[in-house]
Write an enzyme that holds these catalytic residues in place. Structure first.
Site, PDB file in Angstrom:
ATOM      1  N   HIS A 158       0.888  -1.193  -0.004  1.00 41.04           N
ATOM      2  CA  HIS A 158      -0.012   0.090   0.067  1.00 41.04           C
ATOM      3  C   HIS A 158       0.904   0.997   0.136  1.00 41.04           C
ATOM      4  CE1 HIS A 158      -3.877   1.994   1.272  1.00 41.04           C
ATOM      5  NE2 HIS A 158      -3.041   3.098   1.081  1.00 41.04           N
TER       6      HIS A 158
ATOM      7  N   HIS B  73       1.505   5.305  -1.807  1.00 41.46           N
ATOM      8  CA  HIS B  73       1.231   6.362  -2.486  1.00 41.46           C
ATOM      9  C   HIS B  73       2.497   7.189  -3.011  1.00 41.46           C
ATOM     10  CE1 HIS B  73      -3.088   6.831  -1.120  1.00 41.46           C
ATOM     11  NE2 HIS B  73      -2.508   6.285   0.091  1.00 41.46           N
ATOM     12  N   LEU B  74       2.711   7.298  -4.370  1.00 38.75           N
ATOM     13  CA  LEU B  74       3.737   7.938  -4.999  1.00 38.75           C
ATOM     14  C   LEU B  74       3.450   9.161  -5.627  1.00 38.75           C
ATOM     15  CD1 LEU B  74       5.410   4.839  -6.818  1.00 38.75           C
ATOM     16  CD2 LEU B  74       6.392   5.990  -4.681  1.00 38.75           C
ATOM     17  N   ARG B  75       2.449   9.716  -5.847  1.00 40.99           N
ATOM     18  CA  ARG B  75       2.055  10.885  -6.442  1.00 40.99           C
ATOM     19  C   ARG B  75       2.474  10.800  -7.762  1.00 40.99           C
ATOM     20  NH1 ARG B  75      -1.158  11.004  -2.362  1.00 40.99           N
ATOM     21  NH2 ARG B  75      -0.358  12.012  -0.356  1.00 40.99           N
TER      22      ARG B  75
ATOM     23  N   ASN C  91      -5.369   6.832  -6.234  1.00 38.25           N
ATOM     24  CA  ASN C  91      -5.821   8.515  -6.052  1.00 38.25           C
ATOM     25  C   ASN C  91      -5.286   9.687  -6.577  1.00 38.25           C
ATOM     26  OD1 ASN C  91      -4.296   7.775  -3.848  1.00 38.25           O
ATOM     27  ND2 ASN C  91      -5.765   8.987  -2.520  1.00 38.25           N
TER      28      ASN C  91
ATOM     29  N   LYS D  88      -9.333  -0.564  -6.255  1.00 36.84           N
ATOM     30  CA  LYS D  88      -9.586  -0.157  -5.165  1.00 36.84           C
ATOM     31  C   LYS D  88     -10.811   0.579  -4.901  1.00 36.84           C
ATOM     32  CE  LYS D  88      -7.963   1.698  -0.995  1.00 36.84           C
ATOM     33  NZ  LYS D  88      -6.798   2.521  -0.726  1.00 36.84           N
TER      34      LYS D  88
ATOM     35  N   HIS E 297     -10.426   0.846   1.308  1.00 35.37           N
ATOM     36  CA  HIS E 297     -10.352   1.856   2.369  1.00 35.37           C
ATOM     37  C   HIS E 297     -11.650   1.733   3.392  1.00 35.37           C
ATOM     38  CE1 HIS E 297      -9.173   5.853   3.989  1.00 35.37           C
ATOM     39  NE2 HIS E 297     -10.292   5.751   4.785  1.00 35.37           N
TER      40      HIS E 297
ATOM     41  N   HIS F 282      -4.825  -0.732   5.628  1.00 33.88           N
ATOM     42  CA  HIS F 282      -4.772   0.060   6.823  1.00 33.88           C
ATOM     43  C   HIS F 282      -5.515   0.086   7.958  1.00 33.88           C
ATOM     44  CE1 HIS F 282      -7.083   2.767   4.701  1.00 33.88           C
ATOM     45  NE2 HIS F 282      -6.371   3.317   3.944  1.00 33.88           N
TER      46      HIS F 282
ATOM     47  N   LEU G 272      -5.834   9.217   7.871  1.00 35.28           N
ATOM     48  CA  LEU G 272      -7.320   8.365   7.700  1.00 35.28           C
ATOM     49  C   LEU G 272      -6.736   7.173   7.110  1.00 35.28           C
ATOM     50  CD1 LEU G 272      -9.303  11.510   6.185  1.00 35.28           C
ATOM     51  CD2 LEU G 272      -9.530  10.621   8.361  1.00 35.28           C
TER      52      LEU G 272
ATOM     53  N   ASP H  90       1.222   2.722   3.596  1.00 29.53           N
ATOM     54  CA  ASP H  90       0.254   3.782   3.338  1.00 29.53           C
ATOM     55  C   ASP H  90       1.102   5.072   3.544  1.00 29.53           C
ATOM     56  OD1 ASP H  90      -2.141   5.215   2.665  1.00 29.53           O
ATOM     57  OD2 ASP H  90      -2.793   5.369   4.795  1.00 29.53           O
TER      58      ASP H  90
ATOM     59  N   HIS I 140       2.888  14.836   1.677  1.00 36.58           N
ATOM     60  CA  HIS I 140       2.295  15.954   1.409  1.00 36.58           C
ATOM     61  C   HIS I 140       3.356  16.897   1.536  1.00 36.58           C
ATOM     62  CE1 HIS I 140      -1.926  14.695   0.982  1.00 36.58           C
ATOM     63  NE2 HIS I 140      -1.582  13.603   2.108  1.00 36.58           N
TER      64      HIS I 140
ATOM     65  N   ALA J 214      -4.579  14.823   4.876  1.00 35.75           N
ATOM     66  CA  ALA J 214      -4.357  13.449   5.966  1.00 35.75           C
ATOM     67  C   ALA J 214      -3.370  12.787   5.140  1.00 35.75           C
ATOM     68  CB  ALA J 214      -5.956  12.747   5.925  1.00 35.75           C
TER      69      ALA J 214
END
Length: 345
Positions: A13, A15-17, A41, A99, A136, A174, A219, A248, A252, A264
């Site tokens: 899980h 997030h790489l942007r 996302n 997802k 999620h 998560h 979150l 996760d 940011h 979040a």
């Protein structure tokens, strides 16, 4: 134990942007992980197999040279996701899962699913084609307390999906509560869960005691130490193959976290395996770390285990206060704190 060699872990899980932001952080995951499930996302989200393949190619192009790292792509489900699109995804080798974001549940989830019944025909295809559903697991009803949203989701939504699609592979991502731990433990082998380092190492006191600490805001939100954090730790170190590593990690910009309505997400890719090692070492279960980090996720997804190795040494070091992030800064989890395990180069 002062040194341990592990099969190279996978992050189930992440997030790489995208763009320059992705280029700032992808190398950190590539150094520690053999593969990673990449969250879809973005803005706009990755809703088609073609978009997933393009995103995959951008990740590959952004990797440091001579890096062995495989991004595993995921489709973002919406009310409009079609059966044909999911069939196309099943034939796209870069795509490994889909997802479910309940609409409004977290960052960039406004395009998510408003009612689970709207994607039942898609779930039928996923069950038939053996495409895992990643969830999620929170309701977004404003009348439900934010600390209760995971437990309510399990009761009101997840239990019905499992009943109606008994062969569908599901990862409850998560997880944050004893409710989730107990549900996964009591479910069939096709139900599993990921656990983050921040939910193992922190609870809501870290976020709220002595002032609001935005770099602990995520979150699903951090819960109480007892019974929830304690239950997560017990599950992670138990040796059960139903629980495995999923950071996760979600970078940011520092100024967007430290704002009146902070984003979040907790960034941990810089030290992911070291953070997990802190937990397992504290509870004298380092022998269980390899299964949790390197075996159980691969086995659940039906993928071969990695063959490359990594070595951790018991060596104190201080987590940097920030890292460069696309011309700005990102603050990592436990910034400025001392960790006792270090990944050797």
């Amino acid at each position: 134990m002062n040194r341990i060699t592990l099969t190279k872990p996978d992050d189930w899980h992440l997030h790489l942007r995208d763009g320059e932001a992705m280029k700032s952080v992808v190398g950190m995951s590539a150094k520690q992980m053999g593969r990673a499930i990449i969250m879809p996302n973005l803005s706009p989200p990755i809703t088609s197999a073609a978009q997933a393949k393009d995103y995959h190619d951008r990740i590959i192009e952004s990797l440091p040279k001579e890096t062995i790292f495989k991004p595993l792509m995921v489709l973002y489900l919406t009310d409009e996701t079609s059966k044909n699109e999911m069939l196309e995804a099943s034939k796209t080798p870069e795509v490994y899962a889909a997802k479910l974001y309940p609409a409004g549940a977290t960052t960039n989830s406004s395009n998510g699913v408003t009612n689970i019944r709207k994607i039942y025909s898609v779930l039928e295809i996923m069950q038939k084609e053996k495409i895992p559903l990643l969830i999620h697991g929170e309701v977004t009803d404003p009348s439900v307390d934010i600390f209760d949203r995971e437990a309510v989701f399990i009761d009101k939504v997840l239990s019905k999906v499992v009943r109606d699609f008994p062969e569908l592979k599901i990862v409850l991502e998560h997880i944050t509560t004893k409710d989730a731990v107990d549900y996964v433990k009591g479910s069939d082998k096709n139900i599993a869960a990921t656990i983050t380092p921040h939910h193992l190492l922190a609870n809501r006191n870290h976020m709220l005691s002595g002032g609001i600490r935005p770099h602990f805001y995520c979150l699903p939100i951090l819960k109480r130490e007892y019974p929830h954090q304690d239950a997560l730790v017990a599950a992670a170190i138990s040796g059960s193959n139903k629980f495995f590593l999923g950071t996760d990690s979600a970078p940011h910009y520092k100024n967007e976290k430290e704002s009146a309505c902070g984003c979040a997400g907790i960034f941990s890719a810089n030290a992911a395996i070291e953070l997990y090692a802190e937990v397992f070492d504290k509870h004298k279960q380092m022998q269980m770390l390899e299964g949790f980090s390197s075996f159980f996720g691969a086995d659940f997804y039906g993928l071969p285990r990695n063959t490359e190795k990594i070595t951790l040494e018991k060596l104190s070091w201080t987590v940097p206060k920030s890292y460069d992030f696309s011309g700005a800064k990102v603050v990592p989890f436990f910034a400025g704190s001392e960790l006792s395990w270090k990944l050797l180069d």
